[in-house]
Motif scaffolding. Structure first.
Motif, PDB file in Angstrom:
ATOM      1  N   MET A 158       0.828  -1.208   0.000  1.00 20.11           N
ATOM      2  CA  MET A 158       0.000   0.000   0.000  1.00 20.11           C
ATOM      3  C   MET A 158       0.860   1.255   0.000  1.00 20.11           C
ATOM      4  SD  MET A 158      -3.148  -0.981   2.549  1.00 20.11           S
ATOM      5  CE  MET A 158      -3.476   0.726   2.856  1.00 20.11           C
ATOM      6  N   ARG A 159       1.948   1.243   0.747  1.00 15.72           N
ATOM      7  CA  ARG A 159       2.843   2.408   0.778  1.00 15.72           C
ATOM      8  C   ARG A 159       3.490   2.648  -0.583  1.00 15.72           C
ATOM      9  NH1 ARG A 159       4.715  -0.206   5.599  1.00 15.72           N
ATOM     10  NH2 ARG A 159       3.596   0.656   7.363  1.00 15.72           N
ATOM     11  N   ASP A 160       3.746   1.562  -1.313  1.00 23.93           N
ATOM     12  CA  ASP A 160       4.411   1.676  -2.610  1.00 23.93           C
ATOM     13  C   ASP A 160       3.469   2.132  -3.724  1.00 23.93           C
ATOM     14  OD1 ASP A 160       6.734   0.839  -1.391  1.00 23.93           O
ATOM     15  OD2 ASP A 160       6.551  -1.236  -2.067  1.00 23.93           O
ATOM     16  N   MET A 161       2.156   2.018  -3.481  1.00 19.20           N
ATOM     17  CA  MET A 161       1.186   2.411  -4.496  1.00 19.20           C
ATOM     18  C   MET A 161       1.070   3.929  -4.564  1.00 19.20           C
ATOM     19  SD  MET A 161      -1.878  -0.313  -3.713  1.00 19.20           S
ATOM     20  CE  MET A 161      -3.016   0.566  -4.746  1.00 19.20           C
ATOM     21  N   PRO A 162       0.852   4.457  -5.765  1.00 19.61           N
ATOM     22  CA  PRO A 162       0.618   5.899  -5.854  1.00 19.61           C
ATOM     23  C   PRO A 162      -0.741   6.239  -5.246  1.00 19.61           C
ATOM     24  CG  PRO A 162       0.292   4.861  -7.987  1.00 19.61           C
ATOM     25  CD  PRO A 162       0.823   3.804  -7.063  1.00 19.61           C
ATOM     26  N   GLU A 163      -0.882   7.448  -4.760  1.00 21.25           N
ATOM     27  CA  GLU A 163      -2.143   7.879  -4.160  1.00 21.25           C
ATOM     28  C   GLU A 163      -3.268   7.836  -5.192  1.00 21.25           C
ATOM     29  OE1 GLU A 163      -4.216   9.010  -0.786  1.00 21.25           O
ATOM     30  OE2 GLU A 163      -2.086   8.614  -0.899  1.00 21.25           O
ATOM     31  N   ILE A 164      -2.976   8.231  -6.429  1.00 24.36           N
ATOM     32  CA  ILE A 164      -3.951   8.230  -7.518  1.00 24.36           C
ATOM     33  C   ILE A 164      -3.304   7.583  -8.732  1.00 24.36           C
ATOM     34  CG2 ILE A 164      -5.283   9.682  -9.091  1.00 24.36           C
ATOM     35  CD1 ILE A 164      -5.391  11.759  -6.869  1.00 24.36           C
ATOM     36  N   ASP A 165      -4.000   6.651  -9.371  1.00 23.09           N
ATOM     37  CA  ASP A 165      -3.522   6.026 -10.596  1.00 23.09           C
ATOM     38  C   ASP A 165      -3.987   6.891 -11.763  1.00 23.09           C
ATOM     39  OD1 ASP A 165      -2.882   4.470 -12.774  1.00 23.09           O
ATOM     40  OD2 ASP A 165      -3.715   2.617 -11.945  1.00 23.09           O
ATOM     41  N   GLN A 166      -3.182   7.897 -12.100  1.00 28.31           N
ATOM     42  CA  GLN A 166      -3.582   8.890 -13.100  1.00 28.31           C
ATOM     43  C   GLN A 166      -3.829   8.258 -14.464  1.00 28.31           C
ATOM     44  OE1 GLN A 166      -4.277  12.110 -12.224  1.00 28.31           O
ATOM     45  NE2 GLN A 166      -5.203  12.131 -14.240  1.00 28.31           N
ATOM     46  N   GLU A 167      -3.085   7.230 -14.820  1.00 29.25           N
ATOM     47  CA  GLU A 167      -3.291   6.562 -16.112  1.00 29.25           C
ATOM     48  C   GLU A 167      -4.699   5.953 -16.183  1.00 29.25           C
ATOM     49  OE1 GLU A 167      -1.468   2.738 -18.459  1.00 29.25           O
ATOM     50  OE2 GLU A 167      -0.075   4.018 -17.352  1.00 29.25           O
ATOM     51  N   LYS A 168      -5.124   5.325 -15.100  1.00 24.44           N
ATOM     52  CA  LYS A 168      -6.461   4.718 -15.074  1.00 24.44           C
ATOM     53  C   LYS A 168      -7.550   5.792 -15.071  1.00 24.44           C
ATOM     54  CE  LYS A 168      -8.846   0.861 -13.029  1.00 24.44           C
ATOM     55  NZ  LYS A 168      -8.715  -0.257 -12.112  1.00 24.44           N
ATOM     56  N   VAL A 169      -7.318   6.886 -14.340  1.00 24.75           N
ATOM     57  CA  VAL A 169      -8.269   7.997 -14.319  1.00 24.75           C
ATOM     58  C   VAL A 169      -8.452   8.542 -15.730  1.00 24.75           C
ATOM     59  CG1 VAL A 169      -8.649  10.377 -13.515  1.00 24.75           C
ATOM     60  CG2 VAL A 169      -7.846   8.632 -11.918  1.00 24.75           C
ATOM     61  N   ASP A 170      -7.354   8.747 -16.446  1.00 22.90           N
ATOM     62  CA  ASP A 170      -7.426   9.266 -17.817  1.00 22.90           C
ATOM     63  C   ASP A 170      -8.155   8.300 -18.736  1.00 22.90           C
ATOM     64  OD1 ASP A 170      -6.029  11.512 -16.996  1.00 22.90           O
ATOM     65  OD2 ASP A 170      -4.091  10.749 -17.695  1.00 22.90           O
ATOM     66  N   MET A 171      -7.890   6.994 -18.580  1.00 23.50           N
ATOM     67  CA  MET A 171      -8.540   5.992 -19.412  1.00 23.50           C
ATOM     68  C   MET A 171     -10.058   6.008 -19.194  1.00 23.50           C
ATOM     69  SD  MET A 171      -8.172   1.845 -19.313  1.00 23.50           S
ATOM     70  CE  MET A 171      -9.053   1.793 -17.767  1.00 23.50           C
ATOM     71  N   LEU A 172     -10.483   6.052 -17.929  1.00 24.39           N
ATOM     72  CA  LEU A 172     -11.910   6.074 -17.625  1.00 24.39           C
ATOM     73  C   LEU A 172     -12.563   7.372 -18.079  1.00 24.39           C
ATOM     74  CD1 LEU A 172     -11.836   4.408 -14.114  1.00 24.39           C
ATOM     75  CD2 LEU A 172     -12.752   3.429 -16.223  1.00 24.39           C
ATOM     76  N   ARG A 173     -11.870   8.488 -17.922  1.00 25.69           N
ATOM     77  CA  ARG A 173     -12.402   9.785 -18.362  1.00 25.69           C
ATOM     78  C   ARG A 173     -12.631   9.774 -19.874  1.00 25.69           C
ATOM     79  NH1 ARG A 173      -8.786  13.678 -16.227  1.00 25.69           N
ATOM     80  NH2 ARG A 173     -10.099  13.737 -14.402  1.00 25.69           N
ATOM     81  N   ASN A 174     -11.668   9.237 -20.621  1.00 21.53           N
ATOM     82  CA  ASN A 174     -11.798   9.170 -22.073  1.00 21.53           C
ATOM     83  C   ASN A 174     -12.919   8.214 -22.491  1.00 21.53           C
ATOM     84  OD1 ASN A 174      -9.736  10.992 -22.488  1.00 21.53           O
ATOM     85  ND2 ASN A 174      -8.164   9.401 -22.661  1.00 21.53           N
ATOM     86  N   ALA A 175     -13.037   7.090 -21.800  1.00 23.45           N
ATOM     87  CA  ALA A 175     -14.096   6.129 -22.126  1.00 23.45           C
ATOM     88  C   ALA A 175     -15.476   6.742 -21.886  1.00 23.45           C
ATOM     89  CB  ALA A 175     -13.928   4.847 -21.306  1.00 23.45           C
ATOM     90  N   LEU A 176     -15.623   7.507 -20.798  1.00 27.79           N
ATOM     91  CA  LEU A 176     -16.894   8.189 -20.541  1.00 27.79           C
ATOM     92  C   LEU A 176     -17.180   9.231 -21.616  1.00 27.79           C
ATOM     93  CD1 LEU A 176     -16.924   8.759 -16.678  1.00 27.79           C
ATOM     94  CD2 LEU A 176     -18.684   7.610 -18.018  1.00 27.79           C
ATOM     95  N   ALA A 177     -16.170  10.005 -21.974  1.00 27.24           N
ATOM     96  CA  ALA A 177     -16.348  11.058 -22.980  1.00 27.24           C
ATOM     97  C   ALA A 177     -16.705  10.479 -24.335  1.00 27.24           C
ATOM     98  CB  ALA A 177     -15.074  11.902 -23.077  1.00 27.24           C
ATOM     99  N   ASN A 178     -16.159   9.314 -24.682  1.00 21.94           N
ATOM    100  CA  ASN A 178     -16.414   8.686 -25.980  1.00 21.94           C
ATOM    101  C   ASN A 178     -17.685   7.844 -25.998  1.00 21.94           C
ATOM    102  OD1 ASN A 178     -14.028   9.775 -26.959  1.00 21.94           O
ATOM    103  ND2 ASN A 178     -12.827   7.955 -26.454  1.00 21.94           N
ATOM    104  N   GLY A 179     -18.317   7.681 -24.839  1.00 19.44           N
ATOM    105  CA  GLY A 179     -19.521   6.865 -24.763  1.00 19.44           C
ATOM    106  C   GLY A 179     -19.230   5.374 -24.729  1.00 19.44           C
ATOM    107  N   ASP A 180     -17.983   4.996 -24.490  1.00 18.87           N
ATOM    108  CA  ASP A 180     -17.601   3.584 -24.431  1.00 18.87           C
ATOM    109  C   ASP A 180     -17.923   2.952 -23.077  1.00 18.87           C
ATOM    110  OD1 ASP A 180     -16.549   3.879 -26.977  1.00 18.87           O
ATOM    111  OD2 ASP A 180     -14.523   4.287 -26.242  1.00 18.87           O
ATOM    112  N   LEU A 181     -18.156   3.775 -22.082  1.00 16.37           N
ATOM    113  CA  LEU A 181     -18.444   3.297 -20.736  1.00 16.37           C
ATOM    114  C   LEU A 181     -19.853   3.758 -20.374  1.00 16.37           C
ATOM    115  CD1 LEU A 181     -17.191   1.897 -18.230  1.00 16.37           C
ATOM    116  CD2 LEU A 181     -16.467   4.139 -17.477  1.00 16.37           C
TER     117      LEU A 181
END
Length: 91
Positions: free
Chosen positions: A49-72
Motif C-alpha cells: 500500500m505504501r508503494d502504491m501511488p495515491e492516484i492512478d492517473q493513467e487509469k483515471v485518464d482511461m476512464l475519463r476518455n471512455a466516458l467522454a467517448n460513450g464507451d463506458l
C-alpha cells in the motif's frame, strides 16, 4: 494514505497509514489503534500500500476518455440511487 471503513453506528472511520519509521528510530511510539496492523502477516500488505501511488492517473485518464467517448455506460439515476442507499435518507 487514508483508509475509510464503515463503523457499526453507521458512521465512517478514517485511518491514516503513515510511512514506516527509519530502522534506527528506537523510541518510536505506536498508537494503540495501530498495534494490530504491526503483525508480520500485515507487513507485506502495508508495504504494498505504501508503494502504491495515491492516484492512478493513467487509469483515471482511461476512464475519463471512455466516458467522454460513450464507451463506458453511465446511468446517473442508478448512481443517485446507490448514493442514497449508502448514505441513507435524512427525514
Amino acid at each position: 494514505m487514508r483508509i475509510t471503513t464503515p463503523t457499526p453506528n453507521g458512521g465512517m472511520a478514517v485511518q491514516r497509514v503513515a510511512e514506516a519509521a527509519p530502522a534506527d528510530a528506537t523510541d518510536a511510539v505506536v498508537a494503540p489503534a495501530a498495534a494490530p496492523m504491526q503483525s508480520s502477516v500485515m507487513q507485506p500488505a502495508l508495504q504494498a500500500m505504501r508503494d502504491m501511488p495515491e492516484i492512478d492517473q493513467e487509469k483515471v485518464d482511461m476512464l475519463r476518455n471512455a466516458l467522454a467517448n460513450g464507451d463506458l455506460p453511465f446511468d446517473p439515476a442508478k448512481l443517485a440511487g446507490l448514493i442514497q442507499r449508502f448514505h441513507g435518507s435524512e427525514k
